[in-house]
Enzyme design. Structure first.
Site, PDB file in Angstrom:
ATOM      1  N   GLU A   1      48.443  42.456  45.850  1.00  0.00           N
ATOM      2  CA  GLU A   1      48.686  41.443  46.893  1.00  0.00           C
ATOM      3  C   GLU A   1      47.915  40.163  46.584  1.00  0.00           C
ATOM      4  O   GLU A   1      47.073  40.131  45.683  1.00  0.00           O
ATOM      5  CB  GLU A   1      48.226  41.987  48.263  1.00  0.00           C
ATOM      6  CG  GLU A   1      46.712  42.258  48.289  1.00  0.00           C
ATOM      7  CD  GLU A   1      46.199  42.788  49.622  1.00  0.00           C
ATOM      8  OE1 GLU A   1      46.971  43.427  50.362  1.00  0.00           O
ATOM      9  OE2 GLU A   1      45.013  42.542  49.916  1.00  0.00           O
TER      10      GLU A   1
ATOM     11  N   HIS B   1      46.530  36.392  48.954  1.00  0.00           N
ATOM     12  CA  HIS B   1      46.422  35.747  50.263  1.00  0.00           C
ATOM     13  C   HIS B   1      45.453  34.586  50.181  1.00  0.00           C
ATOM     14  O   HIS B   1      44.728  34.437  49.180  1.00  0.00           O
ATOM     15  CB  HIS B   1      45.983  36.751  51.334  1.00  0.00           C
ATOM     16  CG  HIS B   1      44.995  37.777  50.845  1.00  0.00           C
ATOM     17  ND1 HIS B   1      43.735  37.450  50.434  1.00  0.00           N
ATOM     18  CD2 HIS B   1      45.103  39.122  50.659  1.00  0.00           C
ATOM     19  CE1 HIS B   1      43.101  38.555  50.033  1.00  0.00           C
ATOM     20  NE2 HIS B   1      43.914  39.584  50.151  1.00  0.00           N
TER      21      HIS B   1
ATOM     22  N   HIS C   1      37.815  37.689  49.180  1.00  0.00           N
ATOM     23  CA  HIS C   1      37.054  38.931  49.319  1.00  0.00           C
ATOM     24  C   HIS C   1      35.775  38.836  48.492  1.00  0.00           C
ATOM     25  O   HIS C   1      35.762  38.203  47.437  1.00  0.00           O
ATOM     26  CB  HIS C   1      37.816  40.137  48.746  1.00  0.00           C
ATOM     27  CG  HIS C   1      39.087  40.497  49.417  1.00  0.00           C
ATOM     28  ND1 HIS C   1      39.204  40.718  50.752  1.00  0.00           N
ATOM     29  CD2 HIS C   1      40.326  40.733  48.902  1.00  0.00           C
ATOM     30  CE1 HIS C   1      40.450  41.058  51.036  1.00  0.00           C
ATOM     31  NE2 HIS C   1      41.158  41.067  49.932  1.00  0.00           N
TER      32      HIS C   1
ATOM     33  N   HIS D   1      45.587  40.646  43.232  1.00  0.00           N
ATOM     34  CA  HIS D   1      44.520  41.627  43.017  1.00  0.00           C
ATOM     35  C   HIS D   1      44.954  43.035  43.383  1.00  0.00           C
ATOM     36  O   HIS D   1      45.801  43.233  44.261  1.00  0.00           O
ATOM     37  CB  HIS D   1      43.238  41.245  43.772  1.00  0.00           C
ATOM     38  CG  HIS D   1      43.408  41.053  45.245  1.00  0.00           C
ATOM     39  ND1 HIS D   1      43.994  39.943  45.777  1.00  0.00           N
ATOM     40  CD2 HIS D   1      43.065  41.840  46.308  1.00  0.00           C
ATOM     41  CE1 HIS D   1      44.003  40.038  47.097  1.00  0.00           C
ATOM     42  NE2 HIS D   1      43.453  41.199  47.445  1.00  0.00           N
TER      43      HIS D   1
ATOM     44  N   CYS E   1      33.873  45.816  51.072  1.00  0.00           N
ATOM     45  CA  CYS E   1      34.662  44.591  50.978  1.00  0.00           C
ATOM     46  C   CYS E   1      34.372  43.727  52.199  1.00  0.00           C
ATOM     47  O   CYS E   1      34.591  44.139  53.334  1.00  0.00           O
ATOM     48  CB  CYS E   1      36.151  44.904  50.906  1.00  0.00           C
ATOM     49  SG  CYS E   1      37.188  43.431  50.837  1.00  0.00           S
TER      50      CYS E   1
HETATM   51 MN    MN Z   1      43.282  41.680  49.595  1.00  0.00          MN
END
Ligand code: MN
Length: 148
Positions: free
Chosen positions: A61, A63, A67, A101, A115
């Site tokens: 994914e 975005h 992270h 990732h 995370c």
């Molecule tokens: Mn992610």
């Protein structure tokens, strides 16, 4: 308010539910659990612990939100952008905005990691067929995504 969640055996914490990583209908993944360790209205971030079972993998994914990931347990690899990274306990890796990732455990060892993420965040995007093919045009990334 002070929150103290004592560590329990096997990377669990007091008062923290072991949850599914995501709604299974929403995105592909294999063998991933999620524990939300810290999340509060006055906290702008959340701290989660994910564990990927041997042979498992998180959703591929990307975005806008970023992270910061710290490995706590096991071994595995991650794709971050165009990089395939070997990961070991206490390694830290960041995922920049819009970088594709995925985290993969080893075939015979789990991968557990903390995370940190924004509490308010945009929805992850999944790759189109074309975007996946573009990623797979790099042999190392193709091998990573095929789990070999
Ligand atoms: Mn992610």
């Amino acid at each position: 308010m002070i929150v103290l969640r004592r560590a329990l055996p096997e990377f669990r914490w007091e008062g923290v539910d072991l949850r599914a990583y995501k709604d299974e209908a929403q995105a592909p993944f294999r063998g991933v659990t999620r524990q939300v360790l810290a999340s509060a209205p006055d906290l702008k971030g959340e701290l989660r612990y994910f564990e990927v079972a041997p042979g498992g993998w998180t959703t591929l994914e990307r975005h806008q939100h970023v992270h910061a990931v710290t490995i706590l347990r096991g071994a595995g690899r991650a794709l971050v952008g165009e990089n395939v990274l070997d990961l070991a306990p206490l390694d830290l890796v960041t995922v920049p905005a819009w970088a594709w990732h995925q985290f993969r455990a080893g075939t015979d060892v789990a991968l557990g990691f903390l995370c940190m993420v924004d509490a308010e965040r945009d929805r992850p995007q999944l790759p189109s067929e074309q975007e996946r093919a573009a990623l797979e045009s790099a042999p190392e990334i193709a091998r990573f995504l095929s789990g070999t």
